[in-house]
Scaffold this active site. Structure first.
Site, PDB file in Angstrom:
ATOM      1  N   ARG A  14       0.710  -1.355  -0.047  1.00 50.13           N
ATOM      2  CA  ARG A  14      -0.052   0.230  -0.024  1.00 50.13           C
ATOM      3  C   ARG A  14       1.080   1.129   0.002  1.00 50.13           C
ATOM      4  O   ARG A  14       1.836   1.161   0.701  1.00 50.13           O
ATOM      5  CB  ARG A  14      -0.901   0.177   1.522  1.00 50.13           C
TER       6      ARG A  14
ATOM      7  N   LEU B 236     -12.757  -1.661   6.090  1.00 54.17           N
ATOM      8  CA  LEU B 236     -14.253  -1.223   6.134  1.00 54.17           C
ATOM      9  C   LEU B 236     -14.417   0.273   6.846  1.00 54.17           C
ATOM     10  O   LEU B 236     -15.439   0.368   7.268  1.00 54.17           O
ATOM     11  CB  LEU B 236     -14.939  -2.343   7.414  1.00 54.17           C
TER      12      LEU B 236
ATOM     13  N   CYS C  98      -4.436   1.607  -8.032  1.00 54.54           N
ATOM     14  CA  CYS C  98      -4.665   0.133  -8.196  1.00 54.54           C
ATOM     15  C   CYS C  98      -6.132  -0.094  -8.206  1.00 54.54           C
ATOM     16  O   CYS C  98      -6.657  -0.747  -9.251  1.00 54.54           O
ATOM     17  CB  CYS C  98      -3.889  -0.598  -7.033  1.00 54.54           C
TER      18      CYS C  98
HETATM   19  C1  UDX Z   1      -4.091  -0.969  -2.786  1.00 57.40           C
HETATM   20  C2  UDX Z   1      -3.911  -2.493  -2.105  1.00 57.40           C
HETATM   21  O1  UDX Z   1      -4.138  -2.205  -0.638  1.00 57.40           O
HETATM   22  C3  UDX Z   1      -2.537  -2.934  -2.185  1.00 57.40           C
HETATM   23  O2  UDX Z   1      -2.522  -4.339  -1.722  1.00 57.40           O
HETATM   24  C4  UDX Z   1      -2.060  -2.993  -3.857  1.00 57.40           C
HETATM   25  O3  UDX Z   1      -1.034  -3.807  -4.163  1.00 57.40           O
HETATM   26  C5  UDX Z   1      -2.073  -1.559  -4.381  1.00 57.40           C
HETATM   27  O4  UDX Z   1      -3.578  -1.107  -3.987  1.00 57.40           O
HETATM   28  P1  UDX Z   1      -3.261   1.540  -2.339  1.00 57.40           P
HETATM   29  O5  UDX Z   1      -3.794   1.890  -3.581  1.00 57.40           O
HETATM   30  O6  UDX Z   1      -1.834   1.929  -1.912  1.00 57.40           O
HETATM   31  O7  UDX Z   1      -2.922   0.006  -2.169  1.00 57.40           O
HETATM   32  O8  UDX Z   1      -4.078   2.197  -0.990  1.00 57.40           O
HETATM   33  P2  UDX Z   1      -5.359   1.328   0.047  1.00 57.40           P
HETATM   34  O9  UDX Z   1      -4.814   1.436   1.471  1.00 57.40           O
HETATM   35  O10 UDX Z   1      -5.563   0.092  -0.593  1.00 57.40           O
HETATM   36  O11 UDX Z   1      -6.424   2.375  -0.470  1.00 57.40           O
HETATM   37  C6  UDX Z   1      -7.129   2.508  -1.394  1.00 57.40           C
HETATM   38  C7  UDX Z   1      -8.206   3.365  -1.444  1.00 57.40           C
HETATM   39  O12 UDX Z   1      -9.379   2.829  -0.839  1.00 57.40           O
HETATM   40  C8  UDX Z   1      -7.744   4.784  -0.953  1.00 57.40           C
HETATM   41  O13 UDX Z   1      -8.639   5.628  -1.535  1.00 57.40           O
HETATM   42  C9  UDX Z   1      -8.461   4.692   0.644  1.00 57.40           C
HETATM   43  O14 UDX Z   1      -8.643   5.879   0.978  1.00 57.40           O
HETATM   44  C10 UDX Z   1      -9.866   3.590   0.287  1.00 57.40           C
HETATM   45  N1  UDX Z   1     -10.024   3.202   1.564  1.00 57.40           N
HETATM   46  C11 UDX Z   1      -9.267   2.027   2.017  1.00 57.40           C
HETATM   47  C12 UDX Z   1     -11.413   3.291   1.946  1.00 57.40           C
HETATM   48  O15 UDX Z   1     -11.970   4.231   1.693  1.00 57.40           O
HETATM   49  N2  UDX Z   1     -11.625   2.542   3.164  1.00 57.40           N
HETATM   50  C13 UDX Z   1     -10.889   1.544   3.675  1.00 57.40           C
HETATM   51  O16 UDX Z   1     -11.283   0.857   4.865  1.00 57.40           O
HETATM   52  C14 UDX Z   1      -9.593   1.427   3.050  1.00 57.40           C
END
Ligand code: UDX
Length: 432
Positions: free
Chosen positions: A154, A253, A263
């Protein structure tokens, strides 16, 4: 072991640096000379906590090197990681694999002894088969093995995710490579990471299915949050209540704005597109994509209704504009939809982000970067906490704002509604 990372983007650079920190000799290759020269000087092209220190340390002790010479780097290495981009194709939802195949072709010209060629880029099922075909045009099969080893890093937590992964997935159709790679990852396995050996195609799909599932979880709680807003329930209680069921799990969640980043939006589209090639309808993921797309409109409408349809001339302060905290990445951030919408409606927008001003907003009318949280909040009618940086979690709104009618729209549910209300301000959150 001697490793070579081709592509010094997010995945290649973080993985290369971490592998060198585990004691391997690593060459990070990129065709961008400027980037390579900068890296040699310790100038890091991305914002990632802890990365700079590790680059400096390992470059100094000569376990880490940077080069633009792919041929030479491949020759010197036993294991080659392909870490180039697989963006969404223009006018289509599928992944553009041209960079992966071009690298495969280049590698095939430089194989002088047995090499393990690992695909770390996120690629659709059967890409490994295609890569093997490309390389075998020039090289006998006994001299190379194509493996899939997806990354699950991440942004903002990439180094920790590398060192303490939940699992390491190796997809290979030959046992020799499996053994060598288990050995490469043994320092992480001994710290508790689960090691999974599987077929190459399965590893490719594990990556897409993981991201699609996580995106589904987020969209699911976001839609439940919509219902909570109508029924006067706090979605945070729902996340805790369902997350404690071990079959569901509490992570991912957190209700918020639409998911963004490099991603989830790209990979959900790509898996649907791959499935279509195999005549399979992934209806759940399709509906997640639709739900996430609609979410920014929904939040724009919510701002409109909070401001009682009077957006014109309102001063709106955005705290954080990146797609998540601890990154400077703006890709697919919901702020890219919200801010232009509000600016078009005549609002004056001041935004603060710990990673500085953003080129994406430069040309927008009435959108200005503030140099501090205080400057951004001062004089505003509404504060929108858009990204969950720690810097925003303990703001003393009373000290920063003289406006007694200040409204806080907490898009990440980082504040206590009761505390904000006690200060005399109006509070709105997501699903509460
Ligand atoms: C993601 C995957 O988690 C990682 O395993 C993969 O290899 C690359 O893509 P990343 O895009 O860096 O990582 O961020 P992540 O923390 O997963 O969040 C993605 C999006 O979801 C963000 O916009 C974040 O704000 C949102 N999110 C995440 C939520 O809205 N709620 C959550 O509970 C978690």
């Amino acid at each position: 072991m001697k490793l070579c990372m081709i592509g010094t983007g997010y995945v290649g650079l973080v993985s290369g640096v971490c592998f060198s920190d585990l004691g391997n000799d690593v060459i990070c290759v990129d065709k961008d000379l400027n980037k390579i020269n900068n890296l040699k000087k310790g100038i890091i092209p991305i914002y990632e906590p802890g990365l700079e220190e590790l680059v400096l340390k390992n470059y100094k002790n000569k376990r880490l090197n940077f080069s633009t010479n792919l041929k030479d780097s491949v020759r010197k290495s036993d294991i080659i990681f392909i870490c180039v981009g697989t963006p969404t194709k223009r006018n289509s939802n599928s992944a553009d694999l041209s960079q992966v195949y071009a690298v495969g072709n280049e590698i095939s010209k430089s194989i002088n002894k047995f090499k393990i060629i690992i695909n770390k880029s996120t690629v659709p099922v059967t890409t490994g088969d295609e890569l093997e075909k490309i390389i075998s045009k020039k090289v006998k099969k006994k001299y190379f093995s194509v493996v899939s080893n997806p990354e699950f890093l991440r942004e903002g937590e990439a180094i920790r995710d590398f060192i303490y992964p939940d699992r390491i997935v190796i997809g290979s159709n030959d046992s020799k490579s499996q053994k060598i790679l288990k050995n490469l990852y043994s320092p992480l396995i001994s710290k508790g990471a689960k090691f999974i050996s599987t077929q190459r195609r399965a590893a490719e799909l594990i990556k897409y299915a993981s991201n699609a599932f996580l995106a589904t979880k987020i969209s699911f709680i976001n839609e439940i949050a919509n219902l909570c807003e109508k029924t006067n329930i706090d979605v945070e209680d729902i996340s805790i209540g369902i997350g404690l069921d071990k079959r569901i799990g509490s992570r991912f969640l957190r209700a918020g704005p639409s998911y963004g980043g490099s991603c989830f939006p790209k990979d959900t589209k790509a898996i649907v597109s791959t499935a279509e090639k195999f005549k399979t309808n992934l209806s759940i993921i399709k509906s997640v994509i639709r739900s996430n797309k609609k979410r920014s409109d929904l939040l724009s409408k919510r701002v409109n209704s909070i401001l009682k349809n009077k957006i014109k001339n309102k001063i709106i302060s955005f705290l954080g504009v990146t797609f998540k905290a601890n990154t400077d990445d703006m890709r697919e951030s919901s702020s890219l939809k919200l801010i232009p919408f509000l600016s078009k409606k005549g609002a004056k927008i001041k935004y603060y982000d710990p990673t500085g001003p953003k080129k994406e907003f430069k040309k927008l009318k009435n959108v200005q970067f503030s140099n501090s949280i205080k400057d951004s909040i001062k004089g505003s009618d509404i504060v929108i906490a858009h990204t969950e940086w720690n810097d925003f979690k303990s703001i003393n709104f009373k000290r920063f704002s003289k406006n007694k009618k200040l409204i806080i729209y907490d898009m990440r549910n980082i504040y206590s509604p009761e505390k904000i209300k006690k200060l005399g301000f109006k509070y709105f959150g997501i699903g509460r």
